[in-house]
Design a protein around this motif. Structure first.
Motif, PDB file in Angstrom:
ATOM      1  N   SER A 167      11.106 -26.689  36.850  1.00 66.80           N
ATOM      2  CA  SER A 167      12.356 -25.911  36.779  1.00 66.80           C
ATOM      3  C   SER A 167      13.452 -26.658  37.522  1.00 66.80           C
ATOM      4  O   SER A 167      13.180 -27.599  38.261  1.00 66.80           O
ATOM      5  CB  SER A 167      12.122 -24.516  37.384  1.00 66.80           C
TER       6      SER A 167
ATOM      7  N   GLN B  90      18.768 -31.704  33.317  1.00 71.44           N
ATOM      8  CA  GLN B  90      17.528 -30.932  33.303  1.00 71.44           C
ATOM      9  C   GLN B  90      17.282 -30.309  31.934  1.00 71.44           C
ATOM     10  O   GLN B  90      16.167 -30.334  31.425  1.00 71.44           O
ATOM     11  CB  GLN B  90      17.592 -29.838  34.391  1.00 71.44           C
ATOM     12  N   ASP B  91      18.377 -29.772  31.348  1.00 70.20           N
ATOM     13  CA  ASP B  91      18.200 -29.157  30.046  1.00 70.20           C
ATOM     14  C   ASP B  91      17.820 -30.198  28.997  1.00 70.20           C
ATOM     15  O   ASP B  91      16.984 -29.948  28.108  1.00 70.20           O
ATOM     16  CB  ASP B  91      19.510 -28.445  29.644  1.00 70.20           C
TER      17      ASP B  91
ATOM     18  N   GLN C  63      14.213 -31.107  29.300  1.00 69.39           N
ATOM     19  CA  GLN C  63      13.301 -30.097  28.752  1.00 69.39           C
ATOM     20  C   GLN C  63      13.321 -30.126  27.228  1.00 69.39           C
ATOM     21  O   GLN C  63      12.289 -29.951  26.570  1.00 69.39           O
ATOM     22  CB  GLN C  63      13.681 -28.730  29.277  1.00 69.39           C
TER      23      GLN C  63
END
Length: 601
Positions: A97, A67-68, A71
């Motif tokens: 998120s 996820q990081d 992003q």
């Protein structure tokens, strides 16, 4: 709806401009969108390959790391980045998120993902259910160590592309509207210019068609309008010349028909009257509305109808003499002939042979009368000569009577021949008159003196009442003497003993009427109209006994008319006879001269 040339030219010019502009607008609208989309696709493809390479070089180990990374890469690529496992599970989503990531559905069924899982670059444009915008998706395969092939998908919103395309479309629409407006103005101007020239030619052509062949367009341009105008001018000039020739020919034919003494009747191909000339109208007293009627309606004559029908049916010329009664009886020689050509018809010419036939009859009668008049004295002379041949020595007295008979009949023959010669010269106009001024009162004494002895033998009172108050006569003296001697001689022949013969005269304007009157036996009224005919006698037997030739009064009539006057006779049985004639006081200026009172009383 009927459109004029101006409207047609306007619509045609407008269509020629608007249709290409509108087609260009439609083409540019789609081409612009495709060009923008292709540019975005190419840029997004570069970014997608970079993202796929970076993910493949150092793949994350935990879900949070995925996820990081998503992003981080989303910020670098300035696009939405989605990292997908080989089974379609979403490991990372740059626009969500970590908590929201758990609820994202499996993307294995997405077209671009299926293509990337197959080792190819996948692409798709659709409305995103996640963000609610039209998106461009580009997926690149990513080789994951020990886990197979994953997918790195970049998505870019097409709202900016749509906005740019919309702005460009708005500008193109404005340009199209401006082009249409300009096209309308240019088309109107062009149509007006062409219409003005065409309208001028149309008006000129209408005036020419209405008969004003003096109209000219006078075009000097070198284009088609100018050529058309010059062609119309040449056409009008040619028509004007042709019509002038036709009018001249028509007037010539009309003048010929009007000046002809012969009657002309023209029938059309249907057998109806197409033309009659004035001579035929006067000859047959035709009505003015004869055209369009059948010949039988105009001229009620069965023989004429049969002649015209025969000519039409046989298509051959035919002729016949017909007699027409009515107020003006005529004998006409009609010649009918079919007309050649497509129009056809029949032409009939009427020749008045009334006078010709009358003259032929008079000639036959004259020959018969002359033969009869000559036969009597010739027979008498021959008989007397034959008798005299045998009685000359035996009977001198009888011989003398036969000699007297021969002398008397020879004298009669001489008088007859002289009268015939005089009459022939007068009728053939070879008898030339010499007009002189004559005092009648001084002249009648000498004329009467020639008949005194004969009058005294019959105790006839021969006198005159002519005075010097009369104007001088403009006459031929020899002709006047001939007229007077004939009239006085006739009176002496037919008056009984003791009668009175009076020679008188009176003035009537420019004329003087001279009269020879007697109180003799008179003449029956039935004889008066024919009294001046040649060889006509009231009592033929008595006239021959008195030595008359039957030509005296005819000579009188011709001589009086030659001097411009007229002769008449008035008589009643038992009441005497009055012969009178007029002579001018001035020499006639022309051979034909009218005189008052030229009837038989």
């Amino acid at each position: 709806m009927k459109l004029g040339i101006r409207a047609k030219l306007f619509l045609l010019s407008l269509g020629l401009i608007v249709l290409p502009v509108f087609a260009s607008y439609l083409y540019l609208r789609g081409a612009l969108e495709q060009a923008m989309l292709s540019s975005v696709r190419s840029d997004l493809g570069v970014r997608a390959r970079l993202v796929a390479q970076e993910v493949g070089d150092s793949p994350p180990r935990s879900p949070q790391e995925w996820q990081d990374l998503a992003q981080l890469l989303g910020k670098r690529a300035e696009a939405r980045v989605t990292l997908i496992a080989p089974d379609g599970t979403v490991y990372g989503e740059s626009d969500l998120s970590f908590a929201a990531l758990q609820g994202v559905e499996n993307h294995a069924a997405r077209p671009e993902v299926q293509a990337a899982l197959g080792g190819r670059t996948g692409e798709d444009v659709r409305l995103s259910a996640t963000v609610g915008q039209r998106m461009l998706y580009l997926a690149e395969p990513v080789k994951l160590r020990g886990e197979g092939v994953g997918v790195a998908r970049l998505a870019l919103s097409l709202s900016r592309v749509d906005q740019v395309v919309s702005n460009l479309q708005r500008l193109a629409g404005i340009a199209v509207l401006l082009a249409i407006g300009l096209a309308i103005v240019l088309s109107t101007v062009a149509a007006q210019l062409v219409w003005r020239d065409a309208h001028a030619l149309t008006q000129a052509a209408r005036r020419m068609a209405a008969g004003d062949l003096a109209t000219r367009t006078r075009r000097t341009e070198q284009d088609e309008i100018g050529e058309l105008g010059r062609a119309l001018d040449q056409l009008a000039q040619g028509l004007s010349s042709t019509l002038s020739e036709l009018r001249a020919e028509r007037d010539r034919v009309s003048g010929i028909l009007s000046g002809m003494h012969e009657g002309v009747l023209l029938l059309d191909r249907d057998g109806r009257v197409a033309l009659v000339n004035p001579a035929l109208c006067e000859m047959l007293l035709l009505p003015s509305d004869a055209q369009g009627k059948t010949p039988l309606e105009v001229i009620r004559h069965a023989e004429l109808k049969d002649l015209l029908d025969e000519c039409r049916e046989n298509d051959q010329a035919a002729s016949r003499e017909i007699e027409v009664g009515g107020l003006k009886p005529r004998r006409l020689l009609v010649r009918a002939a079919p007309l050649p050509g497509d129009q056809g018809g029949t032409l009939a010419v009427f020749v008045d042979v009334t006078d010709m036939r009358r003259l032929e009859t008079m000639r036959r009668d004259f020959v018969a009368n002359v033969s009869h008049e000559l036969r009597t004295p010739v027979t008498a002379i021959r008989s007397a000569a034959e008798t005299l041949d045998g009685a000359l020595e035996r009977d001198p007295e009888a011989s003398r009577r036969f000699v007297e008979m021969i002398t008397r009949n020879a004298e009669r023959l001489r008088e007859l021949v002289e009268d015939l010669l005089d009459l022939s010269r007068i009728e053939s106009r070879k008898y030339e008159l010499s007009f002189t001024q004559l005092e009648l009162a001084e002249h009648v004494g000498g004329v009467l003196a020639m008949f005194r002895d004969r009058a005294d033998k019959k105790r006839i009172n021969l006198k005159h009442s002519v005075t010097g108050a009369l104007p001088k006569l403009a006459v031929d003296q020899k002709a006047l003497d001939h007229v007077l001697t004939n009239l006085i001689d006739n009176a002496l022949k037919y008056c009984a003993d003791g009668s009175t013969i009076t020679l008188g005269a009176q003035s009537e304007g420019d004329w003087v009427r001279i009269e020879v009157a007697d109180d003799g036996p008179g003449i029956e009224s039935r004889h008066l109209p024919r009294l001046f005919e040649r060889f006509y006698r009231v009592d033929a037997g008595r006239s021959r006994e008195l030595g008359g030739t039957g030509l005296g009064l005819s000579i009188v009539k011709h001589l009086v008319e030659a001097m411009g006057g007229a002769v008449r006779v008035e008589s009643e049985l038992g009441q005497g006879t009055r012969f009178s004639f007029t002579v001018p006081t001035r020499a006639p200026p022309a051979p034909e001269r009218s005189a008052p009172d030229a009837t038989v009383g």
